[in-house]
Design a protein around this motif. Structure first.
Motif, PDB file in Angstrom:
ATOM      1  N   GLU B  77       0.827  -1.208   0.000  1.00 46.67           N
ATOM      2  CA  GLU B  77       0.000   0.000   0.000  1.00 46.67           C
ATOM      3  C   GLU B  77       0.859   1.253   0.000  1.00 46.67           C
ATOM      4  OE1 GLU B  77      -2.666   0.480   3.301  1.00 46.67           O
ATOM      5  OE2 GLU B  77      -3.691   2.155   2.350  1.00 46.67           O
ATOM      6  N   THR B  78       1.896   1.271   0.818  1.00 52.42           N
ATOM      7  CA  THR B  78       2.793   2.425   0.856  1.00 52.42           C
ATOM      8  C   THR B  78       3.429   2.648  -0.501  1.00 52.42           C
ATOM      9  OG1 THR B  78       3.313   1.723   3.108  1.00 52.42           O
ATOM     10  CG2 THR B  78       4.645   3.483   2.182  1.00 52.42           C
ATOM     11  N   LYS B  81       0.437   3.705  -3.107  1.00 51.92           N
ATOM     12  CA  LYS B  81      -0.084   5.034  -2.790  1.00 51.92           C
ATOM     13  C   LYS B  81       1.014   6.080  -2.914  1.00 51.92           C
ATOM     14  CE  LYS B  81      -2.882   8.143  -0.829  1.00 51.92           C
ATOM     15  NZ  LYS B  81      -1.944   9.273  -0.867  1.00 51.92           N
ATOM     16  N   ASP B  85       2.292  10.481  -4.781  1.00 50.00           N
ATOM     17  CA  ASP B  85       2.980  11.619  -4.177  1.00 50.00           C
ATOM     18  C   ASP B  85       4.338  11.833  -4.840  1.00 50.00           C
ATOM     19  OD1 ASP B  85       0.845  11.796  -2.389  1.00 50.00           O
ATOM     20  OD2 ASP B  85       1.760  10.280  -1.096  1.00 50.00           O
ATOM     21  N   TYR B 156      -5.304  -0.681 -11.214  1.00 49.94           N
ATOM     22  CA  TYR B 156      -4.396   0.353 -10.698  1.00 49.94           C
ATOM     23  C   TYR B 156      -3.917   1.259 -11.817  1.00 49.94           C
ATOM     24  CZ  TYR B 156      -0.315   2.447  -8.421  1.00 49.94           C
ATOM     25  OH  TYR B 156       0.609   3.331  -7.918  1.00 49.94           O
ATOM     26  N   GLN B 176      -4.859  16.032  -6.587  1.00 48.48           N
ATOM     27  CA  GLN B 176      -4.948  15.527  -5.215  1.00 48.48           C
ATOM     28  C   GLN B 176      -6.388  15.328  -4.780  1.00 48.48           C
ATOM     29  OE1 GLN B 176      -2.298  18.298  -3.248  1.00 48.48           O
ATOM     30  NE2 GLN B 176      -0.787  16.687  -2.932  1.00 48.48           N
ATOM     31  N   LEU B 179      -7.330  12.095  -6.148  1.00 51.89           N
ATOM     32  CA  LEU B 179      -6.581  11.029  -5.497  1.00 51.89           C
ATOM     33  C   LEU B 179      -7.183  10.689  -4.144  1.00 51.89           C
ATOM     34  CD1 LEU B 179      -4.268   9.451  -6.459  1.00 51.89           C
ATOM     35  CD2 LEU B 179      -2.711  10.991  -5.256  1.00 51.89           C
ATOM     36  N   THR B 180      -7.468  11.700  -3.346  1.00 50.19           N
ATOM     37  CA  THR B 180      -8.049  11.436  -2.028  1.00 50.19           C
ATOM     38  C   THR B 180      -9.450  10.857  -2.157  1.00 50.19           C
ATOM     39  OG1 THR B 180      -8.821  13.713  -1.889  1.00 50.19           O
ATOM     40  CG2 THR B 180      -6.698  13.218  -0.879  1.00 50.19           C
ATOM     41  N   TRP B 183      -8.497   6.883  -4.015  1.00 47.33           N
ATOM     42  CA  TRP B 183      -7.586   5.891  -3.445  1.00 47.33           C
ATOM     43  C   TRP B 183      -8.209   5.035  -2.335  1.00 47.33           C
ATOM     44  CZ3 TRP B 183      -3.684   3.236  -4.894  1.00 47.33           C
ATOM     45  CH2 TRP B 183      -3.038   2.427  -3.961  1.00 47.33           C
ATOM     46  N   PRO B 184      -8.877   5.647  -1.344  1.00 43.55           N
ATOM     47  CA  PRO B 184      -9.445   4.803  -0.278  1.00 43.55           C
ATOM     48  C   PRO B 184     -10.416   3.771  -0.824  1.00 43.55           C
ATOM     49  CG  PRO B 184      -9.542   7.122   0.314  1.00 43.55           C
ATOM     50  CD  PRO B 184      -9.154   7.068  -1.129  1.00 43.55           C
ATOM     51  N   TRP B 187      -8.388   1.025  -2.720  1.00 48.00           N
ATOM     52  CA  TRP B 187      -7.622   0.134  -1.837  1.00 48.00           C
ATOM     53  C   TRP B 187      -8.544  -0.789  -1.035  1.00 48.00           C
ATOM     54  CZ3 TRP B 187      -3.071  -1.774  -1.817  1.00 48.00           C
ATOM     55  CH2 TRP B 187      -2.581  -2.419  -0.691  1.00 48.00           C
TER      56      TRP B 187
END
Lengths: 192, 192
Positions: B77-78, B81, B85, B156, B176, B179-180, B183-184, B187
DNA sequence: CATAAACTAACGACCGTTAGGAAGGTGAAT
DNA sequence: ATTCACCTTCCTAACGGTCGTTAGTTTATG
């Protein structure tokens, strides 16, 4: 009076060649008139382009709205998922969407302001429409994981844009491949 | 020897004006040479475009690979995600991605075959790379809901393309925001 | 001295645009 | 009912400009 065909023809040319790549000569020839005759109806290439854009946005707005009105009584998943299948069947409208996606992502530099001034309200309107749909359905079905309907709608819009872009350029096979990959994941993430 | 600057400059012009809209005169002028001097290095506009494309694809392939090598030890995930960034910080490379996305979606008509012959392997390679990443990480972390790693990677990729396109055209804020939003949900749909 | 890399000049083709006129229809005035 | 002016829509011809490209020449490099 060949002017009626002018906008749909220009739309196809702008969609596949872009603003700079489209030729007034080619457009006129396909309609069956000479290039200078265009100026009897439009003040120039910019004018034709902007009127074509207004036409495409208006038509697509009606067209998309018609789907979500028709499927008003269906469950949210059926409605949202079904949109993608419906979009394939309505592929005669693909040129309009191809045109819209193209100028949304890559507008002609000299008309950037005019384009975004029309494009942004278009996508905002769709976004709001979807958010309202999410909220109203969740009130009766109560299936969504989050009550942040704005984000849910924006996520759906992102997926829809990504797959539709794939359709208008790479064709139905690539489109359906993406769809079957992304939809189950998206829907699992959306519901409780 | 101003030829070294020729490709990066051409890349920016092709990215923002498209193939038809880019002007050899403008490109030469920005490099500091005259238009015909381009022909000492490239056989014509097509040649410059195709070599620029090969350059952009090669650079982006290395560039993307470098990220996923650097984050090899991080949780999936890191890593996934964090890519978004990282992509912002590396925004000096945005012209390359803008160029690639533009020609992938809307290639110049007369070079359609040559473009797809280079673009498809590029995206296929990324797709395979991602699918392998998903498989290997799931073997150690065992967190993914489905073992269809190919579909997971394609989903993805769809999300990444959609948001990156938003970035290169609509800027960081819109990027962004998407993305916010997405993404949640993505995932949640991907993991058990 | 040879070669690469730049230059000037110019080519034909196409671009969007404008000028000016012919054909046809509309509607008011005679 | 006929004439006349007007307007729309198309046309041909041509404009200035930019496009990518080529030829031939000079400059710089090594």
């Amino acid at each position: 009076m060949k002017a009626a065909q002018l906008i749909p023809t220009a739309l196809r040319h702008f969609a596949s060649h872009g603003y700079e790549g489209a030729s007034l000569n080619d457009i006129a020839q396909e309609v069956g008139i000479k290039k200078p005759s265009i100026y009897a109806h439009y003040s120039g290439k910019d004018d034709l382009f902007l009127k074509t854009m207004a036409y495409a946005l208006g038509e697509q707005k009606k067209h998309l709205a018609s789907y979500f009105v028709e499927t008003r009584q269906l469950p949210l998943e059926t409605s949202l998922k079904g949109f993608f299948d419906w979009f394939i069947e309505e592929s005669n409208q693909n040129d309009q969407m191809k045109f819209i996606l193209r100028i949304a992502y890559f507008p002609p530099v000299k008309l950037e302001h005019e384009v975004t001034a029309l494009i942004n309200p278009f996508f905002d309107s769709i976004h709001r429409h979807l958010a309202r749909l999410f909220r109203e359905r969740d009130r009766t079905e109560q299936i969504l994981y989050s009550d942040d309907y704005t984000s849910g709608a924006l996520a759906y819009l992102t997926v829809a844009e990504g797959t539709m872009t794939e359709l208008v350029y790479n064709g139905i096979d690539a489109y359906q491949q993406r769809l079957t990959a992304v939809w189950p994941i998206f829907w699992r993430g959306l519901v409780r």
